[in-house]
Design a protein around this motif. Structure first.
Motif, PDB file in Angstrom:
ATOM      1  N   LEU A  36      -5.835  -5.509 -17.684  1.00  0.00           N
ATOM      2  CA  LEU A  36      -4.848  -5.481 -16.603  1.00  0.00           C
ATOM      3  C   LEU A  36      -5.474  -4.962 -15.315  1.00  0.00           C
ATOM      4  CD1 LEU A  36      -1.794  -3.998 -18.531  1.00  0.00           C
ATOM      5  CD2 LEU A  36      -2.170  -6.385 -17.888  1.00  0.00           C
ATOM      6  N   PRO A  37      -5.120  -5.542 -14.164  1.00  0.00           N
ATOM      7  CA  PRO A  37      -5.709  -5.088 -12.900  1.00  0.00           C
ATOM      8  C   PRO A  37      -5.061  -3.842 -12.322  1.00  0.00           C
ATOM      9  CG  PRO A  37      -4.291  -6.973 -12.508  1.00  0.00           C
ATOM     10  CD  PRO A  37      -4.338  -6.779 -14.002  1.00  0.00           C
ATOM     11  N   LEU A  38      -3.785  -3.579 -12.671  1.00  0.00           N
ATOM     12  CA  LEU A  38      -3.044  -2.483 -12.053  1.00  0.00           C
ATOM     13  C   LEU A  38      -2.301  -1.669 -13.105  1.00  0.00           C
ATOM     14  CD1 LEU A  38      -1.379  -4.405  -9.052  1.00  0.00           C
ATOM     15  CD2 LEU A  38      -3.581  -3.205  -9.064  1.00  0.00           C
ATOM     16  N   GLY A  39      -2.103  -0.379 -12.806  1.00  0.00           N
ATOM     17  CA  GLY A  39      -1.318   0.489 -13.669  1.00  0.00           C
ATOM     18  C   GLY A  39      -0.636   1.567 -12.855  1.00  0.00           C
ATOM     19  N   VAL A  40       0.554   1.947 -13.260  1.00  0.00           N
ATOM     20  CA  VAL A  40       1.327   2.972 -12.563  1.00  0.00           C
ATOM     21  C   VAL A  40       1.041   4.335 -13.199  1.00  0.00           C
ATOM     22  CG1 VAL A  40       3.641   3.766 -11.954  1.00  0.00           C
ATOM     23  CG2 VAL A  40       3.115   1.314 -11.939  1.00  0.00           C
ATOM     24  N   VAL A  41       0.707   5.298 -12.372  1.00  0.00           N
ATOM     25  CA  VAL A  41       0.314   6.628 -12.849  1.00  0.00           C
ATOM     26  C   VAL A  41       1.559   7.468 -13.148  1.00  0.00           C
ATOM     27  CG1 VAL A  41      -0.929   8.754 -12.276  1.00  0.00           C
ATOM     28  CG2 VAL A  41      -1.826   6.521 -11.551  1.00  0.00           C
ATOM     29  N   THR A  42       1.580   8.087 -14.319  1.00  0.00           N
ATOM     30  CA  THR A  42       2.707   8.927 -14.722  1.00  0.00           C
ATOM     31  C   THR A  42       2.521  10.385 -14.325  1.00  0.00           C
ATOM     32  OG1 THR A  42       1.663   9.231 -16.885  1.00  0.00           O
ATOM     33  CG2 THR A  42       3.271   7.433 -16.665  1.00  0.00           C
ATOM     34  N   SER A  43       1.278  10.873 -14.450  1.00  0.00           N
ATOM     35  CA  SER A  43       1.001  12.274 -14.130  1.00  0.00           C
ATOM     36  C   SER A  43      -0.490  12.435 -13.891  1.00  0.00           C
ATOM     37  CB  SER A  43       1.440  13.208 -15.264  1.00  0.00           C
ATOM     38  OG  SER A  43       0.675  12.961 -16.433  1.00  0.00           O
ATOM     39  N   ILE A  44      -0.842  13.548 -13.260  1.00  0.00           N
ATOM     40  CA  ILE A  44      -2.246  13.879 -13.001  1.00  0.00           C
ATOM     41  C   ILE A  44      -2.590  15.129 -13.794  1.00  0.00           C
ATOM     42  CG2 ILE A  44      -3.951  14.475 -11.233  1.00  0.00           C
ATOM     43  CD1 ILE A  44      -2.177  13.047  -9.201  1.00  0.00           C
ATOM     44  N   ALA A  45      -3.691  15.065 -14.519  1.00  0.00           N
ATOM     45  CA  ALA A  45      -4.088  16.173 -15.393  1.00  0.00           C
ATOM     46  C   ALA A  45      -4.270  17.464 -14.604  1.00  0.00           C
ATOM     47  CB  ALA A  45      -5.381  15.818 -16.112  1.00  0.00           C
ATOM     48  N   GLY A  46      -3.856  18.554 -15.218  1.00  0.00           N
ATOM     49  CA  GLY A  46      -4.152  19.856 -14.641  1.00  0.00           C
ATOM     50  C   GLY A  46      -5.641  20.130 -14.708  1.00  0.00           C
TER      51      GLY A  46
ATOM     52  N   PRO B  87      -1.931  23.021 -11.902  1.00  0.00           N
ATOM     53  CA  PRO B  87      -1.221  22.615 -13.123  1.00  0.00           C
ATOM     54  C   PRO B  87      -1.074  21.100 -13.220  1.00  0.00           C
ATOM     55  CG  PRO B  87       0.336  23.425 -11.487  1.00  0.00           C
ATOM     56  CD  PRO B  87      -1.036  23.678 -10.929  1.00  0.00           C
ATOM     57  N   THR B  88      -0.745  20.632 -14.413  1.00  0.00           N
ATOM     58  CA  THR B  88      -0.449  19.220 -14.602  1.00  0.00           C
ATOM     59  C   THR B  88       0.662  18.797 -13.649  1.00  0.00           C
ATOM     60  OG1 THR B  88      -1.071  19.377 -16.924  1.00  0.00           O
ATOM     61  CG2 THR B  88       0.283  17.490 -16.289  1.00  0.00           C
ATOM     62  N   CYS B  89       0.488  17.626 -13.037  1.00  0.00           N
ATOM     63  CA  CYS B  89       1.379  17.203 -11.954  1.00  0.00           C
ATOM     64  C   CYS B  89       2.042  15.866 -12.298  1.00  0.00           C
ATOM     65  CB  CYS B  89       0.579  17.082 -10.650  1.00  0.00           C
ATOM     66  SG  CYS B  89       1.544  16.507  -9.258  1.00  0.00           S
ATOM     67  N   PRO B  90       3.323  15.857 -12.649  1.00  0.00           N
ATOM     68  CA  PRO B  90       4.016  14.586 -12.872  1.00  0.00           C
ATOM     69  C   PRO B  90       4.275  13.875 -11.554  1.00  0.00           C
ATOM     70  CG  PRO B  90       5.551  16.417 -13.074  1.00  0.00           C
ATOM     71  CD  PRO B  90       4.193  17.024 -12.903  1.00  0.00           C
ATOM     72  N   MET B  91       4.214  12.549 -11.572  1.00  0.00           N
ATOM     73  CA  MET B  91       4.516  11.755 -10.387  1.00  0.00           C
ATOM     74  C   MET B  91       6.026  11.508 -10.276  1.00  0.00           C
ATOM     75  SD  MET B  91       1.599  11.017  -8.721  1.00  0.00           S
ATOM     76  CE  MET B  91       1.521  12.828  -8.852  1.00  0.00           C
ATOM     77  N   ASP B  92       6.479  11.294  -9.063  1.00  0.00           N
ATOM     78  CA  ASP B  92       7.895  11.094  -8.794  1.00  0.00           C
ATOM     79  C   ASP B  92       8.404   9.824  -9.488  1.00  0.00           C
ATOM     80  OD1 ASP B  92      10.341  11.746  -6.957  1.00  0.00           O
ATOM     81  OD2 ASP B  92       9.951   9.609  -6.651  1.00  0.00           O
ATOM     82  N   GLU B  93       9.501   9.930 -10.218  1.00  0.00           N
ATOM     83  CA  GLU B  93       9.983   8.806 -11.010  1.00  0.00           C
ATOM     84  C   GLU B  93      10.479   7.650 -10.146  1.00  0.00           C
ATOM     85  OE1 GLU B  93      12.742  10.004 -13.979  1.00  0.00           O
ATOM     86  OE2 GLU B  93      11.307  11.315 -15.016  1.00  0.00           O
TER      87      GLU B  93
END
Length: 421
Positions: A209-219, A333-339
């Motif tokens: 797949l060429p694209l993916g939506v990020v759910t969170s960024i590791a702490g 800290p671990t950072c969730p992305m805005d839903e």
């Protein structure tokens, strides 16, 4: 009269040409090295700022050398601002895409919106941050932290390898360290922050797949370790009487690797930089300084690993007659992305006829600092073999163009939602 929309192929080729041109701006001949507040950083600001102005944006440089290019709203009495960005600093001997794609992609997305004669009910500001990598100074994410009002004043006293303080480097660059607070962006007027970025990992390629939506960024936690023993003559100090700081560090590094392998939550632990003093081939090392980088997709595995590393390193140092010190520079800290913004990116991906996949980011990004104050989201673009922080870093231009087109569609999606507020 409007121009025809560029295809993703055309957008990708244009992005690649600009990325290639920016890669020529470097502090080291023959490889891409562009560290914060360096001469190459200054030249990159001139180049990228010129691209912004050519496309009708006004530009400004803030107190921490973040370049800001602004496109005003086309409608609305009191419009908000959508922030888009990434960074233009690099690691040593870098690739061409990390960070810079997010800035160039944002510029080209706005150009494409104007080419199509489309109107926006909000202003858009492109942010080209200068200190995401934290290579020259131990101050990663300081530029985006300033934008959110979370800049740490102690960073100003940090020194680079030549002994130059960050506060001195800012002043020499033409910035005013006393006015860092003016770099803060008022969250009340911000719609959100978007960042497109190469994945820097192999998952999208594995999925085809060429694209993916990020759910969170590791702490992540970044520290420096210092071990001090006793320097001595390599030919006269007996092995059983040595207090060899480098040998102690070697044992600690193996412990870091073992703890990283045993961890959960996609834990990774790395020692990537070592300095040895006095650094002579015929002298037992009396002192060593090393970096420590620990990350995980959740906070608990990272914190447990840090405790284990500190305990084992202290035990090793004591057994070898060495003093040991840890200094923490970055602790995020671990950072969730805005839903809601994730869903806007997801709708754009699906509208391109692509399968939708979501994934976490193991690498840190400016989005994790921006998320402290603003709704933030990221879109990943496939990386060949997952290689990054390396001259072999590469993404297919078509993938780049698909990412930029997805950003265009996300901006337009948000525009429709803003009109309905």
């Amino acid at each position: 009269m409007t121009d025809a929309a560029r295809s993703p192929e055309d957008l990708g080729r244009l992005a690649q040409s600009l990325l290639d041109e920016l890669a020529l701006v470097t502090d080291e001949t023959g490889r891409v090295t562009r560290t914060y507040l360096s001469p190459a950083h200054a030249r990159s600001i001139d180049l990228v700022g010129g691209w912004m102005r050519e496309r009708g944006m006004t530009t400004a440089l803030d107190a921490v050398a973040t370049l800001r290019g602004r496109r005003p709203a086309d409608e609305g009495a009191a419009p908000r601002t959508l922030l888009i960005g990434s960074h233009i600093d690099t690691v040593v001997d870098a690739g061409k895409l990390d960070g810079t794609l997010g800035v160039i992609g944002g510029i080209l997305a706005l150009e494409e919106i104007d080419r199509r004669g489309l109107r926006l009910p909000f202003a858009v500001e492109i942010l080209a941050f200068g200190d995401e990598e934290g290579v020259r100074f131990p101050s990663a994410l300081s530029s985006s932290s300033a934008a959110t009002g979370t800049y740490r004043r102690e960073w100003l006293e940090a020194r680079d390898r030549d002994g130059v303080k960050l506060v001195e480097a800012l002043a020499a660059f033409g910035c005013d360290p006393a006015r860092i607070e003016t770099a803060t962006i008022d969250p009340a007027g911000v719609l959100g922050y978007l960042e497109i970025h190469i994945e820097q990992g192999p998952r999208l390629e594995h999925w085809g797949l060429p694209l993916g939506v990020v759910t969170s960024i590791a702490g992540q936690t970044r520290m420096s370790m210092t071990l001090t023993g006793m320097a001595g003559h390599a030919g006269t100090v007996p092995m059983d009487l040595r207090r060899d700081a480098l040998a102690g560090l070697a044992e600690i590094i193996l412990g870091v690797e073992r703890i990283g392998r045993q961890g959960t939550g996609e834990l990774v632990a790395t020692v990537g930089r070592v300095q040895v003093f006095p650094g002579a081939g015929n002298t037992v090392p009396g002192r060593v300084e090393a970096s420590l980088d620990v990350r995980a997709a959740a906070d608990t595995p990272r914190l447990v690993a840090l405790e284990r590393i500190a305990w084992e390193a202290g035990r090793i140092a004591e057994r070898r007659g060495l003093s040991f010190a840890l200094e923490r520079h970055v602790d995020v800290p671990t950072c969730p992305m805005d839903e809601d913004l994730q869903e806007a990116f997801a709708r754009a991906v699906v509208s391109l006829g692509l399968d939708l996949r979501r994934l976490p980011s193991g690498a840190g990004h400016d989005a994790m600092a921006m998320a402290r104050s603003f709704p933030s989201a990221m879109l990943f673009i496939r990386s060949k073999a997952g290689i990054s922080h390396n001259p072999l870093e590469w993404s297919d231009p078509l993938d780049l163009g698909l990412g930029i087109e997805a950003l265009v569609r996300t901006i337009l999606d948000l525009a429709e939602k803003e009109r309905g507020r």
